[in-house]
Design an enzyme around this catalytic site. Structure first.
Site, short mmCIF file in Angstrom:
data_model
loop_
_atom_site.label_atom_id
_atom_site.label_comp_id
_atom_site.label_asym_id
_atom_site.label_seq_id
_atom_site.Cartn_x
_atom_site.Cartn_y
_atom_site.Cartn_z
N SER A 135 0.78 -1.32 -0.08
CA SER A 135 -0.17 0.08 0.00
C SER A 135 0.95 1.36 -0.26
CB SER A 135 -0.97 0.01 1.18
OG SER A 135 -0.30 -0.14 2.51
N HIS A 159 -5.08 -3.04 -3.15
CA HIS A 159 -4.77 -2.10 -3.94
C HIS A 159 -4.66 -2.61 -5.28
CE1 HIS A 159 -4.30 1.08 -0.83
NE2 HIS A 159 -3.92 0.04 -0.11
N LYS A 200 -11.68 1.22 -2.13
CA LYS A 200 -10.62 1.81 -3.08
C LYS A 200 -11.17 1.89 -4.51
CE LYS A 200 -7.42 0.77 0.38
NZ LYS A 200 -8.28 0.63 1.68
C1 LIG Z 1 -3.43 -3.12 2.05
C2 LIG Z 1 -4.70 -2.69 2.90
N1 LIG Z 1 -5.47 -3.68 3.35
C3 LIG Z 1 -6.46 -3.36 4.11
C4 LIG Z 1 -6.84 -1.85 4.02
C5 LIG Z 1 -8.24 -1.58 5.20
O1 LIG Z 1 -9.24 -1.26 4.33
P1 LIG Z 1 -10.17 -0.31 4.70
O2 LIG Z 1 -9.92 1.08 4.48
O3 LIG Z 1 -11.42 -0.67 3.70
O4 LIG Z 1 -10.55 -0.59 6.08
C6 LIG Z 1 -6.10 -0.81 3.64
C7 LIG Z 1 -6.59 0.42 3.69
O5 LIG Z 1 -6.03 1.53 3.75
C8 LIG Z 1 -4.97 -1.31 3.10
O6 LIG Z 1 -4.13 -0.39 2.40
#
Ligand SMILES: Cc1ncc(COP(=O)(O)O)c(C=O)c1O
Length: 401
Positions: A193, A221, A252
């Protein structure tokens, strides 16, 4: 966070926690790590209004520009009319609707998976799935740059947690060999991320198969960005069927909120029975389910939209390379690494003063010494937006030092 308009005259509480907070906030501020909120006055998009100014937004994960799309708004509005706002309970009580079932069926078709289970957020999915699958006596192997929600899911599981160096398959192989455990689970982001690079997925699949370990991936992502139909890195590499659990977010590229896991029917059934954020939390509003269902149709059906994102990714990465920054077109995420938090904050301010909204990312989101600007590209950006960002970066003094 907002203060009451009468905050000066209201009692501040017993004072003990306030003293703790003040002490910790001062420490954070001294290290350049104190954070604050900045509300948008507009919808999400390539251009946003903040503090009365219109800025080009390079910090959103809304990769396909769907967060404010008329199609998603219409789907959400119709469901809002039918189901109202809240769902009143968790899905296992009375918070399950036809909209939730329809979305799961649509996502299962999109992911070509036997079963899909929804979660309220990606964070809830990761902190729910890991403890439901592994526990004391088991071991979970986690990439050093995995998202905080996976890190916390590992910690909550009570399994032994082995963190392997980022994307180092040989180190993981050694750890799998040397760690005695009843069950072994490997977990990784597919697109990281904060760096935008890919996990070595094909090698991870073979290794897990060789060692009898299960593999869980987080496609937050990658969904909507990679793969011939936008179903992520697993789809791009033709490995979907060989990964035990594929978690994706609706927050996203899908432009809404929520998350899901694509997996086998028994795993989905176990999660429904054991994943605490699924069991003990009010379900996702039906309007968000309906918006997400519409988003899946767009992601899968609108190839030109995904191609527009990729044209932007290629243009930005070529421009960055021309400026001397290391940049590869692997995903919509481009880090410009600056080092100490103060440098990243200065760079964000420099961008802001020139019309770009790009946030400084600092520890603990990224490792010490790697504070950065994280540029996120969107299909909604025009060539003009991208060229403007490159022009601002050209003028960013000291970035390459
Ligand atoms: C790799 C990854 N997993 C999980 C999440 C969490 O997702 P959410 O924003 O839907 O809680 C994020 C979000 O920032 C992320 O970047």
């Amino acid at each position: 966070m907002s203060l009451s308009p009468e905050s000066d005259s209201l009692p501040a509480g017993a004072g003990t926690a306030t003293a703790w907070a003040q002490e910790d906030l001062e420490t954070l501020a001294a290290r350049g790590l104190r954070r604050s909120l900045e509300p948008l006055e507009s919808a999400q998009g390539a251009l946003v209004r903040v503090g009365g100014e219109v800025l080009i937004n390079f910090s959103s994960n809304d990769y396909l520009g769907l967060a404010a799309s008329p199609t998603l708004r219409a789907a959400a509005a119709a469901a809002l009319e039918q189901y109202g706002v809240g769902t009143g309970a968790s899905r296992l009580v009375v918070g399950d609707t036809v909209a939730h079932r329809r979305l799961e069926a649509r996502l299962a078709a999109f992911e070509r998976s036997e079963a899909v289970l929804l979660f309220n957020t990606g964070f809830a999915a990761n902190t729910g799935i890991l403890p439901a699958l592994v526990g004391s006596g088991d071991a979970v192997f986690s990439d050093a740059l995995n998202h905080a929600s996976l890190v916390d899911g590992c910690r909550l599981s009570r399994a032994r947690v082995v963190v392997y160096p980022h994307a180092e398959v040989e180190a993981l192989a050694r750890a799998l060999e040397e760690t005695p455990a009843r069950r072994k689970l490997v977990v990784t982001d597919t697109v990281f991320s904060m760096d935008g690079d890919h996990a070595p997925l094909a090698e991870l699949v073979s290794l897990c198969r060789e060692r009898g370990a299960a593999l869980m991936v987080d496609e937050a992502h990658a969904t909507g960005v990679l793969g011939p139909r936008g179903a992520g890195l697993c789809e791009e590499l033709g490995l979907s069927e060989q990964v035990d659990l594929r978690m994706g977010t609706l927050s996203k590229a899908f432009g809404g909120m929520g998350a899901y896991v694509a997996t086998s029917r028994p795993v989905a059934e176990l999660l429904l029975n054991r994943a605490r954020p699924f069991i003990f939390s009010t379900s996702l509003p039906a309007a968000l389910c309906a918006a997400a269902e519409a988003a899946v149709d767009v992601v899968e059906g609108d190839e030109p939209l995904r191609e527009r994102l990729w044209r932007n990714i290629r243009r930005f990465s070529a421009g960055l390379r021309a400026l001397g920054f290391p940049a590869e077109a692997r995903s919509a995420i481009f880090p410009v690494i600056l080092g100490e938090p103060a440098r990243a904050l200065d760079a964000a301010r420099h961008c802001r003063e020139r019309g770009l909204l790009v946030k400084a990312i600092r520890p603990p989101t990224v490792p010490e010494g790697t504070s950065r600007l994280r540029f996120c590209l969107s299909a909604a950006h025009t060539e003009g937006h991208i060229d403007a960002a490159l022009e601002v970066l050209r003028g960013l003094r000291g970035v390459r030092g």
